[in-house]
Structures are given as structure tokens and as C-alpha cells.
Enzyme design. Structure first.
Site, PDB file in Angstrom:
ATOM      1  N   ASP A   1     -17.349 -20.293  13.991  1.00  0.00           N
ATOM      2  CA  ASP A   1     -17.006 -21.970  14.159  1.00  0.00           C
ATOM      3  C   ASP A   1     -17.597 -22.834  13.863  1.00  0.00           C
ATOM      4  OD1 ASP A   1     -15.478 -20.439  16.504  1.00  0.00           O
ATOM      5  OD2 ASP A   1     -17.105 -21.159  17.927  1.00  0.00           O
TER       6      ASP A   1
ATOM      7  N   GLU B   1      -7.326 -13.043  12.962  1.00  0.00           N
ATOM      8  CA  GLU B   1      -6.555 -13.851  13.606  1.00  0.00           C
ATOM      9  C   GLU B   1      -5.281 -14.113  12.036  1.00  0.00           C
ATOM     10  OE1 GLU B   1      -6.682 -14.532  16.653  1.00  0.00           O
ATOM     11  OE2 GLU B   1      -8.649 -13.196  16.407  1.00  0.00           O
TER      12      GLU B   1
ATOM     13  N   GLU C   1      -9.386 -25.114  16.085  1.00  0.00           N
ATOM     14  CA  GLU C   1      -9.791 -23.288  15.802  1.00  0.00           C
ATOM     15  C   GLU C   1      -9.535 -22.157  16.744  1.00  0.00           C
ATOM     16  OE1 GLU C   1     -11.729 -23.494  13.878  1.00  0.00           O
ATOM     17  OE2 GLU C   1     -12.925 -21.793  13.513  1.00  0.00           O
TER      18      GLU C   1
HETATM   19  P1  ADP Z   1     -17.631 -16.238  15.381  1.00  0.00           P
HETATM   20  O1  ADP Z   1     -16.459 -16.607  16.540  1.00  0.00           O
HETATM   21  O2  ADP Z   1     -18.247 -15.033  16.537  1.00  0.00           O
HETATM   22  O3  ADP Z   1     -18.072 -17.105  14.830  1.00  0.00           O
HETATM   23  P2  ADP Z   1     -15.542 -15.538  14.225  1.00  0.00           P
HETATM   24  O4  ADP Z   1     -15.163 -14.205  13.094  1.00  0.00           O
HETATM   25  O5  ADP Z   1     -14.737 -15.986  13.669  1.00  0.00           O
HETATM   26  O6  ADP Z   1     -17.252 -14.824  14.708  1.00  0.00           O
HETATM   27  O7  ADP Z   1     -16.636 -15.692  12.444  1.00  0.00           O
HETATM   28  C1  ADP Z   1     -17.464 -14.743  11.430  1.00  0.00           C
HETATM   29  C2  ADP Z   1     -17.773 -15.619  10.266  1.00  0.00           C
HETATM   30  O8  ADP Z   1     -19.191 -15.745  10.357  1.00  0.00           O
HETATM   31  C3  ADP Z   1     -17.559 -14.576   9.511  1.00  0.00           C
HETATM   32  O9  ADP Z   1     -16.341 -14.625   9.307  1.00  0.00           O
HETATM   33  C4  ADP Z   1     -18.125 -14.526   8.103  1.00  0.00           C
HETATM   34  O10 ADP Z   1     -17.597 -15.244   7.611  1.00  0.00           O
HETATM   35  C5  ADP Z   1     -19.520 -15.240   9.122  1.00  0.00           C
HETATM   36  N1  ADP Z   1     -20.441 -14.434   9.428  1.00  0.00           N
HETATM   37  C6  ADP Z   1     -20.862 -13.490   9.963  1.00  0.00           C
HETATM   38  N2  ADP Z   1     -21.837 -12.845   9.988  1.00  0.00           N
HETATM   39  C7  ADP Z   1     -22.888 -13.132   8.778  1.00  0.00           C
HETATM   40  C8  ADP Z   1     -23.999 -13.391   7.299  1.00  0.00           C
HETATM   41  N3  ADP Z   1     -24.495 -12.417   8.620  1.00  0.00           N
HETATM   42  N4  ADP Z   1     -24.640 -13.928   7.396  1.00  0.00           N
HETATM   43  C9  ADP Z   1     -23.264 -15.506   7.112  1.00  0.00           C
HETATM   44  N5  ADP Z   1     -22.206 -15.739   7.891  1.00  0.00           N
HETATM   45  C10 ADP Z   1     -21.556 -14.333   8.983  1.00  0.00           C
END
Ligand code: ADP
Length: 491
Positions: free
Chosen positions: A470, A312, A281
Site C-alpha cells: 500500500d 493480482e 489499489e
Molecule cells: P501488502 O498488501 O501486505 O502490502 P503486497 O503483496 O501488496 O502486500 O505488497 C508487498 C510488497 O512489499 C512487495 O511487492 C514488495 O515490493 C514489498 N516488500 C515486501 N517485503 C519487503 C521487504 N522486506 N523490503 C522491502 N520491500 C518489501
């Protein structure tokens, strides 16, 4: 694309995966976890904080714009800067002194598990996997408290000549310090007066003090490496935290040492179970030398699966020499999804992977090397399952069991995500990458790869967004492995 059809597919996939999860014997999850201490700052906290210093000294420190928190005054100065601009910031600290000072002088409202491996272990254990083996090289007594107390979540512990699996609370390293990140949230309209300057906070935001203690090493204890077979049976490993590797250490070691150890650990895991799949990841890695080393030396040729977000993908493409493609992924214009697709395919090829799973807000793309043992329908189920997990996590801020995960089915599919996919469909059909019918299923058959695309569930006003990425990657990977094990058991 038919939204109702995709809602139904989410529901079917959830129950298919739920039925397959018991076939998974075990998952190994390493390396990073920390404690997130969260404090929402009130007027009272701020006047107390400012009162602890000489206001003119705070102002003088603001002028120097400290890039590291060496002492409390640096913290006060960076907090004021962040609040004045309403701009999020993350600033490192390399000692635990500031942690002690903050605990004594401000305290926190609540604390939670942070770090990808910590978050993922808790999630997978909550989903009821038979066995989750977490491994955090710096597991302290305090850190161990943040793992869910569940019989299926274990951590290796060296006992004499042997390595045994125990609940994290019984497996911590005595005397180990904790890595604590502080998250200070503040709201707009707070009024701040300090050293003759006065301002009103323009918007809600946060300042993070991220702890990077000098003792932190992304490595596996020798004894655990020697006795890795004690972790078995495991079907897969989810590895994260490589971003913590530094170029140089004070003791003379360099990133090369830790890259080399990481690869050895991966190779040993694979040698113990040749069927084992490894997922990495990825997260943001500022240092380009480290980013490139992780991609080309740890991930390429050694791991099977990669999970990452769109930023990324762009960052990875950039250090791999695909600047133009990287730029068009980051620009996120109308054809952003097309660039993202090509970018993900490029990563699959450059890094010799079996699977690349990209999550974006509203849709996910998974690129697959030819010859994967599962059907595209089974891969699609894995992605849909993870979309339901994301919905549940955004809706309630937590997933403590499979019933809470199921609540994600109530979250609607993102119409923006569907629209993005519709645009991409025009491109794919135009370029003869697939027929319109295949695209409706979310399948693309390429010459040297296949792909699955799904619209995903998105919560408009999420309760929390930490760790959703994650949850998506880990959930889909676990679901995929579970289906592989299920089909093997039928053979
Ligand atoms: P983190 O590392 O904080 O999890 P990431 O950028 O890796 O952040 O992942 C965020 C992902 O979470 C986004 O790509 C999206 O698919 C999902 N996500 C973000 N906000 C929401 C939401 N409100 N509802 C559903 N999925 C979400």
C-alpha cells in the site's frame, strides 16, 4: 545495471519528490479501514484457552473443519488445525460476538490500523501532505482512534445541511460498530495436548479471524455524495476496499448496486475537478464475479491508475480471459518478469488505463499510456521514492514523518531485483524494444505505451511487512501527482 548509479538515483529522486510534495493541495482516500488486534500466543494462553472447553468437544469440532467462526469452539478448533500444520489461515466471522468473547477471554497485546485506506491515509498525512481527506463509511469511535492525530488528516462529517471536514476523532458515526480483525501469532515448538492428541507446532505462523459484519457496505453516505465539493481542493483520489463488495445481501441488494454507486462517486469526483486523477489499489478478491465486475465495471474507463502485486496481475488477467498469460505470470520462472511486463501492458489496454504500477520483491514496473504529461524520468523518480518508503517501512515497521521515510535510503537495492532486470534486458534488447542504454535508465518506449522499470530496496530481515504494498502504490501515485502539480505551477 550499475547498482551505485541506482542508489544515487534513489537519493536524487527522494529529494526531488520531497521538494514537489508541497505542491499537492489534497488527496482523497477511501473506503476501507479496520482495527488489527494482535496477540502472540504463549503456552499459558493456550492452556487457558483449551481449559475453557471440553477437550473432546474441541476434537470433534476439529473433525468438522469449520469454515466460518460462529462460536468460540470454532475458533479453538481452527487454531489447533493451523498450529498442528504450522499453516497460515484466514477465517471469516460475520458477527461481533466472537470479538467480545476474545476480548474478554484472551485479550490482545497491541492493536494497529488495518485496511488499505486507513494505512494509506496515515502514511500520506505522516509524509506531510497539505491535506488528506480520509473517508471510511463505517468510521466508529474506536476506529477513529487509530488515525494519526495530525492537522492535515481530516474526515467528512454531516452537520445539519452541510458537510464539514474534521479530524477523524471528531467525525465518527455515533453508535457505529468496529470492524476488528484478530491476528493470532504462534511460534514453532509450542507443545499442545488436547483430547488425547499431542503435537509440536512445526513452524511460526498465524491465524487471522477476519471480521465481515453484516452491516458492512462499500458505499458513500448520500449526504456526503451530494456535498462532495466540500472536500475540495483535491488533486487525486486513492480508492480501495472494493473486495468487500458481496454478490448478494440479505436485504435483497446485490453487487450491481454497489458497483453502480462506486462509479457514480468516481464520476462525481472527476466532474468537480477535471484534472483529478484516480488510483485504485487492488488486493486479493476470491470471488471471480466480483473480481471481474470491479475490473471491467469500476476500473475500466473510469479510473486512471492501478496499483497491484504480481499475484493480482495474474488473477486480473485470469478473469479478463488471458489464462495463458496469467499462468506464466504466476509460475514465476526465469522469464517471469517478461510475462509480468506483458501482463501489465495487457491490463493497461484492456482497462483503458493511464498507468499500471506493479510491485514485486526487488523491482517495480510501471506501464504508461502514451501522452502522459510527465517525462519517464519524473515517473521513475516517483517509483524510486516509493521504493525508499518500502525500505523505511520494512526497516523500522513504521513511517511517522519524512525523516523516517528518508531512513529508507540506507536500505540497499535488492541484488536479486537487479538480476531479474538484467534478464529482462536481454529479452528487451533482443526483441528491439529498447537499446541497452535506454534500459540502463529504466526506460522502455513501446509503440502504444511506455514503461519504467526500477530495481527496489529490500530489507533482508524486515521488522514488519504489513501494508508495504500500500505504501509503495500510494507513495508513487502521490509523488507523480505532486510532480504534475509542480510542473503546472511553472507553466
Ligand atoms: P501488502 O498488501 O501486505 O502490502 P503486497 O503483496 O501488496 O502486500 O505488497 C508487498 C510488497 O512489499 C512487495 O511487492 C514488495 O515490493 C514489498 N516488500 C515486501 N517485503 C519487503 C521487504 N522486506 N523490503 C522491502 N520491500 C518489501
Amino acid at each position: 545495471m550499475d547498482i551505485q548509479e541506482w542508489e544515487q538515483r534513489h537519493t536524487d529522486a527522494f529529494y526531488n519528490v520531497k521538494g514537489a510534495l508541497p505542491y499537492l493541495e489534497g488527496m482523497f482516500v477511501a473506503y476501507n479501514s479496520n482495527i488489527d488486534a494482535i496477540k502472540h500466543l504463549t503456552d499459558k494462553d493456550l492452556s487457558k484457552l483449551i481449559g475453557l472447553f471440553n477437550e473432546a468437544e474441541i476434537q470433534a469440532r476439529v473433525e468438522t473443519y469449520p469454515r466460518e467462526i460462529k462460536e468460540p469452539l470454532d475458533f479453538a478448533a481452527r487454531l489447533l488445525i493451523s498450529m498442528r500444520e504450522g499453516k497460515a489461515a484466514e477465517i471469516p466471522t460475520y458477527t461481533s460476538d466472537i470479538h467480545e468473547w476474545l476480548k474478554e477471554n484472551l485479550g490482545f497485546d497491541y492493536a494497529r490500523m488495518g485496511g488499505q485506506a486507513g494505512i494509506i491515509s496515515n502514511l500520506l498525512a505522516s509524509l506531510g501532505l497539505n491535506k488528506v481527506v480520509a473517508y471510511i463509511p463505517w468510521l466508529s469511535k474506536e476506529q477513529a482512534e487509530y488515525f494519526v492525530a495530525s492537522d492535515n488528516l481530516l474526515h467528512p462529517k454531516v452537520e445539519g445541511e452541510k458537510v464539514v471536514l474534521k479530524p477523524p476523532k471528531k467525525a465518527f458515526k455515533p453508535g457505529a460498530e468496529s470492524k476488528v480483525n484478530w491476528i493470532f501469532e504462534y511460534s514453532r515448538d509450542l507443545e499442545i495436548t488436547c483430547g488425547g492428541s499431542k503435537f509440536r507446532v512445526p513452524r511460526d505462523n498465524r491465524l487471522i479471524i477476519s471480521s465481515r459484519p453484516k452491516w458492512l457496505r462499500l458505499d458513500m453516505d448520500r449526504e456526503i455524495y451530494e456535498h462532495l465539493d466540500s472536500l475540495l481542493p483535491i488533486d487525486g483520489a486513492i480508492l480501495s476496499g472494493y473486495q468487500m463488495i458481496k454478490e448478494q445481501y440479505e436485504d435483497g441488494s446485490t453487487y450491481r448496486d454497489y458497483v453502480c454507486h462506486s462509479v457514480k462517486a468516481i464520476e462525481k469526483l472527476k466532474s468537480l475537478n477535471p484534472e483529478l486523477r484516480i488510483h485504485v489499489e487492488l488486493t486479493s478478491i476470491q470471488n471471480r464475479v466480483i473480481r471481474k465486475a470491479i475490473l471491467t465495471e469500476i476500473i475500466a474507463k473510469h479510473v486512471h491508475s492501478l496499483g497491484l502485486d504480481t499475484v493480482e496481475v495474474a488473477n486480473a488477467l485470469n478473469v479478463l480471459g488471458h489464462e495463458e498469460l496469467s499462468y506464466s505470470v504466476i509460475k514465476k520462472e526465469e522469464n517471469g518478469i517478461t510475462s509480468l511486463y506483458h501482463g501489465a501492458v495487457q491490463l493497461l489496454k484492456d482497462l483503458s488505463l493511464e498507468r499500471v504500477h506493479v510491485h514485486s520483491l526487488g523491482f517495480y514496473i510501471c506501464i504508461l499510456a502514451k501522452g502522459h504529461p510527465l517525462t519517464l524520468k519524473e515517473h521513475r523518480d516517483a517509483l524510486l521514492f516509493s521504493s525508499t518508503l518500502a525500505g523505511a517501512k520494512a526497516l523500522n515497521g513504521k513511517i511517522e514523518n519524512l525523516e523516517e521515510a528518508e531512513a529508507g535510503l540506507e536500505v540497499p537495492i535488492s541484488s536479486k531485483g537487479l538480476e531479474d532486470l538484467e534478464n529482462f534486458k536481454l529479452y528487451c534488447v533482443g526483441k528491439k524494444l529498447c537499446t541497452p542504454e535506454e534500459f540502463e535508465y529504466g526506460y522502455l518506449y513501446g509503440a502504444d505505451h511506455d514503461a519504467v522499470l526500477i530495481p527496489s530496496k529490500v530489507v533482508n530481515q524486515p521488522k514488519a511487512t504489513v501494508g508495504i504494498g500500500d505504501a509503495i502504490s500510494a507513495g508513487a501515485f502521490a509523488a507523480m501527482l505532486a510532480r504534475m502539480k509542480q510542473s503546472q505551477s511553472r507553466e
